[in-house]
Design an enzyme around this catalytic site. Sequence first.
Site, PDB file in Angstrom:
ATOM      1  N   HIS A   1       0.843  -1.256  -0.052  1.00 36.11           N
ATOM      2  CA  HIS A   1       0.056   0.037  -0.063  1.00 36.11           C
ATOM      3  C   HIS A   1       0.988   1.361   0.030  1.00 36.11           C
ATOM      4  O   HIS A   1       0.455   2.210  -0.660  1.00 36.11           O
ATOM      5  CB  HIS A   1      -0.840  -0.008   1.276  1.00 36.11           C
TER       6      HIS A   1
ATOM      7  N   GLU B   1       0.856   7.560  -3.713  1.00 31.66           N
ATOM      8  CA  GLU B   1       1.769   7.307  -2.713  1.00 31.66           C
ATOM      9  C   GLU B   1       2.899   8.327  -2.798  1.00 31.66           C
ATOM     10  O   GLU B   1       3.307   9.002  -2.005  1.00 31.66           O
ATOM     11  CB  GLU B   1       2.102   6.027  -2.397  1.00 31.66           C
TER      12      GLU B   1
ATOM     13  N   HIS C   1       3.081  10.909   0.266  1.00 29.40           N
ATOM     14  CA  HIS C   1       4.296  10.390   1.216  1.00 29.40           C
ATOM     15  C   HIS C   1       5.755  10.380   0.613  1.00 29.40           C
ATOM     16  O   HIS C   1       6.666  10.819   1.240  1.00 29.40           O
ATOM     17  CB  HIS C   1       4.120   8.869   1.628  1.00 29.40           C
TER      18      HIS C   1
END
Length: 212
Positions: free
Chosen positions: A64, A106, A110
């Site tokens: 993930h 992502e 992040h």
Amino acid sequence: MRLILGFLAVVCLCSAARADGEKAGDFDYYVMSLGWSANWCALEGDARRDPQCDAGRGLTWTLHGLWPQYEAGFPAYCRTTATDPARSATAQMADIMGGSGLAFYEWKKHGRCSGLSAEGYYAVMRKAYRSVTIPPLFAKINKDLKVPAAVIEGAFLERNPQLSRDQITVTCKAGMIQELRICLTKDLTPRRCGRDTIRDCTLQDAELDAVR
């Protein structure tokens, strides 16, 4: 009372200010999140008609994300001069992430906080994913099960002796096993999770859907 309310307002504003836009590379450790693909499909993917959920994919625990983390809280959407990844680079992440769309998301939320280039972040994500052995028994799940969440954690601990219980946690959502999270140093060595990261699911009958 006014003094107390004023103090709380300042604390809340400071916490909110820390939520987004921090300096890239300023974090304490990583949380690697692995999601059980069939359950994600049941909760979200099927409604989106996501290709990850197509029959025959055989996906078990997919990556993930790899999230830069503070000892308390986490940065997001950090300021960085790094350019976004090419479509070909995100497409290459589909084998471990189920699809390329997640890889790009992502990176935006992040990866920019890692202080790495997009390609460097993807390489570290892949290295982190490969540092953990997924127990082979999960690939054999051909029917929906009800299992204690602790069994999931135990299976990973048995197969990965480098991990200890304070370095791994299992989360649930809507009565289903959602994710397995592993805490890692910046050089991807397992480490103790922060207090706000250790939130073990305690369900004794969590749903674990069959591999698709």
